[in-house]
Design a protein around this motif. Sequence first.
Motif, mmCIF file in Angstrom:
data_model
loop_
_atom_site.group_PDB
_atom_site.id
_atom_site.type_symbol
_atom_site.label_atom_id
_atom_site.label_comp_id
_atom_site.label_asym_id
_atom_site.label_seq_id
_atom_site.Cartn_x
_atom_site.Cartn_y
_atom_site.Cartn_z
ATOM 1 N N PHE A 1 -0.574 0.684 -7.368
ATOM 2 C CA PHE A 1 -1.121 1.399 -6.808
ATOM 3 C C PHE A 1 -2.303 0.571 -6.472
ATOM 4 O O PHE A 1 -3.284 -0.045 -5.476
ATOM 5 C CB PHE A 1 -1.544 2.247 -6.565
ATOM 6 N N HIS B 1 -2.886 -3.553 -5.306
ATOM 7 C CA HIS B 1 -2.367 -3.240 -3.546
ATOM 8 C C HIS B 1 -4.067 -4.129 -2.769
ATOM 9 O O HIS B 1 -3.632 -5.336 -2.115
ATOM 10 C CB HIS B 1 -1.996 -2.411 -2.956
ATOM 11 N N ILE C 1 -2.682 -7.946 -0.996
ATOM 12 C CA ILE C 1 -3.300 -8.287 0.738
ATOM 13 C C ILE C 1 -4.091 -9.320 0.280
ATOM 14 O O ILE C 1 -3.943 -10.143 1.814
ATOM 15 C CB ILE C 1 -4.198 -7.191 0.759
#
Length: 313
Positions: free
Chosen positions: A54, A57, A61
């Motif tokens: 998490f 992330h 991206i």
Amino acid sequence: MSNPYDSDEAEIEASRAPLLDHLVELRSRLIICVIAVALAFVVCFAFSRQIYMFLLHPFAIAAQLLAAEQAAHAQQAGGFDVMKFLNGTKDLFLALVGAREVPDAAGADRLKLVFTAPLEFFFTKLKLAGFGAVVLSFPVLAWQVYGFVAPGLYKRERKAFLPFLVASPTLFLMGAALVYYVILPFVLWFSLSQQIIGDASVSVELLPKVSDYLSLVTTLLLAFGLCFQLPVVLTLLGMAGLISSKALSTGRRYAIVGVFVVAAVVTPPDPISQTMLAVPIILLYEVSIWCVRLIEIRRKREDEEAGRDIVPV
């Protein structure tokens, strides 16, 4: 008429207890805190891989968006383009909040992290679990602290203290959200853009260590989360009578300079991230002035009402 302060004094007197009783209560509350942190640590360690993914992330991206942009601008001349830089920052934020779909691009699979010691990633997961345990168990810790000190507070002080138990974690989450959706992605996107890939003679590629990446994330989260506690700290100081709204207004220019100095220390060495931290803190400083001013108005009203209640004999 009876003075409301007399009932508060009577309530505190009724709640007095021997020192040994206070120590027993302190021990029981500490045991509850230790159990809460331990249970939260076990849960966070069991899901440490998911938590780390998490936190990765924004990095993923940023890498995917940068690869797509480089593929789209492959035929254009090099050099720094201000509009391209600003558009890339905007697209990065929209992609993180789910308002923009990032197209697949060749080179997006270059995101790699490494560890150079046999147990480095294991200890990194332990640190991550410890950090997550404190965050996850914070409501229990805060409630135990409040339950221990509440009997020594006046009734009006308990009512005034309770909103801070909600405001403090809320402001911390706001700072953490700013890090996750704005600061961290921008820092990573900018760092990835400095790579030299595709040159026949030189290759400069970003390969961060898993421990260094976690240190960056936790440092930014703590820095922004604590800086966002400014309204809570200043409001508490105003309630204690240590500062006034007039003093805060007069020292605004010095506060702005101090905010930018703090932002320069706790953020990566680039003016964009420093400004992204400084501007919200300055806005929170203005909010703090109004909060202290409201406290002064309420205190003045209470003093006037207390003065009217005292009837001369």
